[in-house]
Design an enzyme around this catalytic site. Structure first.
Site, PDB file in Angstrom:
ATOM      1  N   TRP A  93       0.829  -1.214   0.000  1.00  0.00           N
ATOM      2  CA  TRP A  93       0.000   0.000   0.000  1.00  0.00           C
ATOM      3  C   TRP A  93       0.852   1.248   0.000  1.00  0.00           C
ATOM      4  CZ3 TRP A  93      -4.319  -0.258  -2.209  1.00  0.00           C
ATOM      5  CH2 TRP A  93      -5.109  -1.400  -2.110  1.00  0.00           C
ATOM      6  N   ASP A 104      -2.055   6.711   6.261  1.00  0.00           N
ATOM      7  CA  ASP A 104      -3.095   5.859   5.683  1.00  0.00           C
ATOM      8  C   ASP A 104      -3.427   4.805   6.745  1.00  0.00           C
ATOM      9  OD1 ASP A 104      -4.641   4.016   4.373  1.00  0.00           O
ATOM     10  OD2 ASP A 104      -3.192   3.571   2.775  1.00  0.00           O
ATOM     11  N   LYS A 123     -12.851  -1.817   5.755  1.00  0.00           N
ATOM     12  CA  LYS A 123     -12.122  -2.725   6.633  1.00  0.00           C
ATOM     13  C   LYS A 123     -12.749  -2.702   8.035  1.00  0.00           C
ATOM     14  CE  LYS A 123      -9.334  -2.635   3.046  1.00  0.00           C
ATOM     15  NZ  LYS A 123      -8.257  -1.783   2.592  1.00  0.00           N
TER      16      LYS A 123
HETATM   17  C1  LIG Z   1      -7.616  -1.299   1.334  1.00  0.00           C
HETATM   18  C2  LIG Z   1      -6.502  -0.313   1.473  1.00  0.00           C
HETATM   19  C3  LIG Z   1      -6.320   0.729   0.565  1.00  0.00           C
HETATM   20  C4  LIG Z   1      -7.190   0.916  -0.655  1.00  0.00           C
HETATM   21  O1  LIG Z   1      -8.445   1.287  -0.280  1.00  0.00           O
HETATM   22  P1  LIG Z   1      -9.560   1.634  -1.384  1.00  0.00           P
HETATM   23  O2  LIG Z   1     -10.673   2.100  -0.494  1.00  0.00           O
HETATM   24  O3  LIG Z   1      -9.850   0.376  -2.126  1.00  0.00           O
HETATM   25  O4  LIG Z   1      -9.018   2.701  -2.247  1.00  0.00           O
HETATM   26  C5  LIG Z   1      -5.281   1.617   0.783  1.00  0.00           C
HETATM   27  N1  LIG Z   1      -4.468   1.490   1.833  1.00  0.00           N
HETATM   28  C6  LIG Z   1      -4.599   0.490   2.725  1.00  0.00           C
HETATM   29  C7  LIG Z   1      -3.660   0.403   3.878  1.00  0.00           C
HETATM   30  C8  LIG Z   1      -5.632  -0.441   2.572  1.00  0.00           C
HETATM   31  O5  LIG Z   1      -5.792  -1.432   3.466  1.00  0.00           O
END
Ligand SMILES: *Cc1c(COP(=O)(O)O)cnc(C)c1O
Length: 360
Positions: A102, A172, A196
């Site tokens: 990521w 993030d 999540k």
């Molecule tokens: C799932 C995830 C993303 C991507 O998320 P989207 O909502 O599909 O854009 C980005 N960073 C992390 C750490 C993730 O777990």
């Protein structure tokens, strides 16, 4: 009907109580004679839902004064662009810590807008740890410093964050926000896709310190401009109303559980039980350095990868779903978000021990 134990990395399990409440209100929300899905986002009913969701999120995270809480669209992936667009200002570079898949995606997107300096990376060790903050080669003139709080695919998590001084820390936290208390005041920006730990896909939570908004790059689309979204109450256009409503039910559920201290204790316990089983066996293995192991996503491999298919198949027959690791790393991954109960972990451990006894 029996509900399976769902270890999906995302979209992930939701609390059964939340789904039941949504079901009960599906056709007729609080005797209004219509579904939340069918309401105007400007109606007083929906405005109340949106405001309550924000208030509950602020309470759960103890968000200090001076932060906007935004409900945006486009997932964490669109925030990879929104962050540089909003935060660069007069500056032309940003610092990134490279901890896995990521972080790679965040870096690649930021490179479209600025010079990205990778100030630390665990790539040479296959992204199996978080580089020590003391070793980060930070730039004095970075617009911000970006970290990926939990690498959902690699299972590597920051268990604390460094003080970055006058340079805003951007995180993030897509797969870890709400899993435990955090000190929001350490961060300039926190962003998280919902699917999540927050709710259904389609909505993205962004916390941003007020002094960081209002200097967007000239070409920033208005939908991505934090100042525009803050001013309009995240309703610059039609928001994903149903996802917002379900996220609000999840916040209410979290408060009823006792808040984030309680969730942290449960999440620590669930993951450590699973890691203990993996570590005690020669049949299973987790490649991540123990100190940096994620509470949310537990990756593990089988001694014989030929058995992967059988493991996934038999787990499914036992009501344990979505254990296959990400296609980029293989092996298994059990995601243990807030809505995954202790009993799911117990069932998984029982299954793993029986599978090992049959195949070791
Ligand atoms: C799932 C995830 C993303 C991507 O998320 P989207 O909502 O599909 O854009 C980005 N960073 C992390 C750490 C993730 O777990």
């Amino acid at each position: 009907m029996t509900r399976v134990f769902n270890f999906s990395a995302g979209p992930a399990a939701l609390p059964t109580e939340v789904l039941e409440e949504a079901r009960d209100q599906l056709l007729d929300y609080q005797c209004r004679g219509l579904s939340v899905m069918e309401m105007s986002h400007r109606s007083k009913e929906f405005i109340a839902i949106a405001e309550q969701a924000e208030a509950d999120l602020r309470e759960l995270l103890a968000v200090p004064d001076g932060y906007h809480v935004l409900f945006m669209q486009g997932g964490a992936t669109l925030q990879f662009a929104a962050v540089p667009l909003n935060l660069l200002g007069e500056k032309s570079s940003a610092d990134y810590v490279h901890t896995g898949s990521w972080a790679s995606k965040a870096i690649a997107e930021a490179r479209r807008f600025c010079e990205v300096r990778i100030i630390a990376s665990s790539e040479s060790e296959n992204f199996s740890y978080v580089p020590e903050p003391d070793s980060w080669e930070r730039s004095a003139d970075a617009a911000y410093l970006h970290v990926t709080g939990n690498e959902t695919i690699g299972g590597v998590e920051f268990h604390q964050y460094p003080d970055t001084g006058s340079i805003p820390l951007v995180a993030d936290l897509s797969s870890t926000l709400l899993s435990r208390p955090i000190d929001v005041s350490q961060f300039g920006v926190i962003y998280s896709g919902a699917q999540k730990n927050i709710g259904p896909a389609g909505i993205t939570v962004v916390l941003v310190r007020e002094d960081l908004v209002g200097k967007p790059a000239a070409a920033t689309p208005s939908m991505l401009d934090y100042a525009v979204q803050a001013k309009s109450g995240s309703m610059h256009n039609t928001p994903p109303t149903y996802s917002w409503y379900i996220a609000g039910l999840v916040f209410k559920w979290l408060k009823a559980q006792g808040g984030l201290e309680v969730m942290a204790e449960r999440n620590r316990s669930k993951s450590s039980r699973l890691y203990s089983v993996v570590d005690a066996s020669n049949f299973y293995r987790c490649p991540v350095r123990p100190a940096d192991r994620s509470w949310m996503n537990v990756p593990f491999t089988l001694a014989d990868p030929e058995l992967d298919g059988r493991f996934v198949e038999q787990a499914k027959e036992s009501g344990l779903l979505n254990l296959k690791g990400h296609r980029s790393v293989g092996g298994m991954r059990a995601s243990l978000y807030n809505a995954v109960p202790e009993q799911a972990v117990t069932a998984l451990i029982d299954f793993m021990q029986a599978f090992e006894a049959d195949h070791a």
